[in-house]
Design a protein around this motif. Sequence first.
Motif, PDB file in Angstrom:
ATOM      1  N   ALA A   1       0.816  -1.219   0.000  1.00 18.60           N
ATOM      2  CA  ALA A   1       0.000   0.000   0.000  1.00 18.60           C
ATOM      3  C   ALA A   1       0.845   1.262   0.000  1.00 18.60           C
ATOM      4  O   ALA A   1       0.779   2.066   0.913  1.00 18.60           O
ATOM      5  N   THR A   2       1.653   1.450  -1.018  1.00 21.67           N
ATOM      6  CA  THR A   2       2.427   2.668  -1.182  1.00 21.67           C
ATOM      7  C   THR A   2       2.403   3.038  -2.644  1.00 21.67           C
ATOM      8  O   THR A   2       2.498   2.174  -3.503  1.00 21.67           O
TER       9      THR A   2
ATOM     10  N   GLY B   1      -1.657  -0.683   6.156  1.00 23.16           N
ATOM     11  CA  GLY B   1      -2.831   0.163   5.986  1.00 23.16           C
ATOM     12  C   GLY B   1      -3.581  -0.220   4.719  1.00 23.16           C
ATOM     13  O   GLY B   1      -3.035  -0.857   3.821  1.00 23.16           O
TER      14      GLY B   1
ATOM     15  N   ARG C   1      -5.104   1.749   2.312  1.00 23.23           N
ATOM     16  CA  ARG C   1      -4.889   2.532   1.101  1.00 23.23           C
ATOM     17  C   ARG C   1      -3.717   3.483   1.320  1.00 23.23           C
ATOM     18  O   ARG C   1      -3.495   3.957   2.441  1.00 23.23           O
ATOM     19  N   PRO C   2      -2.984   3.812   0.256  1.00 19.87           N
ATOM     20  CA  PRO C   2      -1.848   4.740   0.389  1.00 19.87           C
ATOM     21  C   PRO C   2      -2.316   6.177   0.519  1.00 19.87           C
ATOM     22  O   PRO C   2      -2.103   7.010  -0.368  1.00 19.87           O
ATOM     23  N   GLU C   3      -2.963   6.476   1.622  1.00 20.67           N
ATOM     24  CA  GLU C   3      -3.512   7.803   1.864  1.00 20.67           C
ATOM     25  C   GLU C   3      -3.157   8.251   3.278  1.00 20.67           C
ATOM     26  O   GLU C   3      -3.028   7.438   4.188  1.00 20.67           O
TER      27      GLU C   3
ATOM     28  N   HIS D   1       1.655   7.384   1.232  1.00 16.82           N
ATOM     29  CA  HIS D   1       1.630   6.146   2.016  1.00 16.82           C
ATOM     30  C   HIS D   1       0.491   6.249   3.014  1.00 16.82           C
ATOM     31  O   HIS D   1       0.085   7.350   3.394  1.00 16.82           O
ATOM     32  N   SER D   2       0.008   5.121   3.467  1.00 15.63           N
ATOM     33  CA  SER D   2      -1.052   5.118   4.465  1.00 15.63           C
ATOM     34  C   SER D   2      -0.524   5.596   5.817  1.00 15.63           C
ATOM     35  O   SER D   2       0.596   5.273   6.218  1.00 15.63           O
ATOM     36  N   ASP D   3      -1.372   6.358   6.524  1.00 13.84           N
ATOM     37  CA  ASP D   3      -1.023   6.730   7.887  1.00 13.84           C
ATOM     38  C   ASP D   3      -1.631   5.758   8.894  1.00 13.84           C
ATOM     39  O   ASP D   3      -1.614   5.986  10.096  1.00 13.84           O
ATOM     40  N   GLN D   4      -2.173   4.651   8.370  1.00 13.03           N
ATOM     41  CA  GLN D   4      -2.713   3.590   9.200  1.00 13.03           C
ATOM     42  C   GLN D   4      -1.800   2.359   9.080  1.00 13.03           C
ATOM     43  O   GLN D   4      -0.808   2.392   8.373  1.00 13.03           O
TER      44      GLN D   4
END
Length: 296
Positions: free
Chosen positions: A15-16, A133, A135-137, A151-154
């Motif tokens: 997810a990046t 995470g 999604r890369p959001e 990148h995901s913050d999760q």
Amino acid sequence: MHRWTLALLTAGLLATTATGCAGDTASAPAAADAGPRRVEGTPRETLQLAEQLLIKECMEKQGHEYWVEPPDPENLSTRFPYVVDDLAWAKAHGYGTDLRLADDARARSNPNQRYFRSKPAKTRAVLVVAINGARPEGLSVRLPNGMEITHSDQGCQSTAQRQLYSDLQAWFRATRVADSLADTRIGLVMNDKRYKAAVEPWARCMRGQGYTYTGPGQTRAAATQPSTPWPRAKEVRLASAEARCALSSGLSSVAKALDTEYRDELRRRHPRESADLARLKHEALPRARAIVARGD
């Protein structure tokens, strides 16, 4: 990045993202494969170990297993970006083929990859989301070369970095820019007329030892990218000749001086990221030491 990268890329689920503007049934590893001993080392090693312990804690809270990953070994391009100039290292490792093969073997037996491969496809997808995470959001940075990285913050990796460094966005921005500037610096050095001039006496020295390569890039490609791997003795002889000539011709000294010069210049051009990276590491180190001392 943890060694799950290989498995995750194979699954096509990492997810990046980056945008430019310019059913294995093997059993899971036993608990004996617990990974490296939990000891504090250099600041860099301590920070890496603390992040791994936090990832492990996060994954286990979600019901998954995770083994602390050792630091990635330093590869040839990182250790010698311009020319092999350590004669003792060259005599022992040539161009590092032996080290790369050993690392490949460790990666194949890596307990996290074995655990990942032991799961059905649906569970693998859950594991990927858990660590990276969905999604890369949430995190983004535009690099000096114009490329935007998100990148995901999760996910457990971001969760661990947030716990360790507090300001996750600043950490993401500073580390990605630093990586980008490292590549830029190497390109600037290799295109500098002073470096190119220093390659000429190196090539003359190499001809005196029976080799007709015009630059270190050619020697490295010859030894590490042939369709048929070179015999170890042949690789070691070439790398040793490269190192001797790097030292006697002055190429090593010129490359190191230029590397320092451009490193300082790029830091002056990008003071915010350089300062943030140093500050975030400094502030995180006491937390990292406490996490390592706490252990599992």
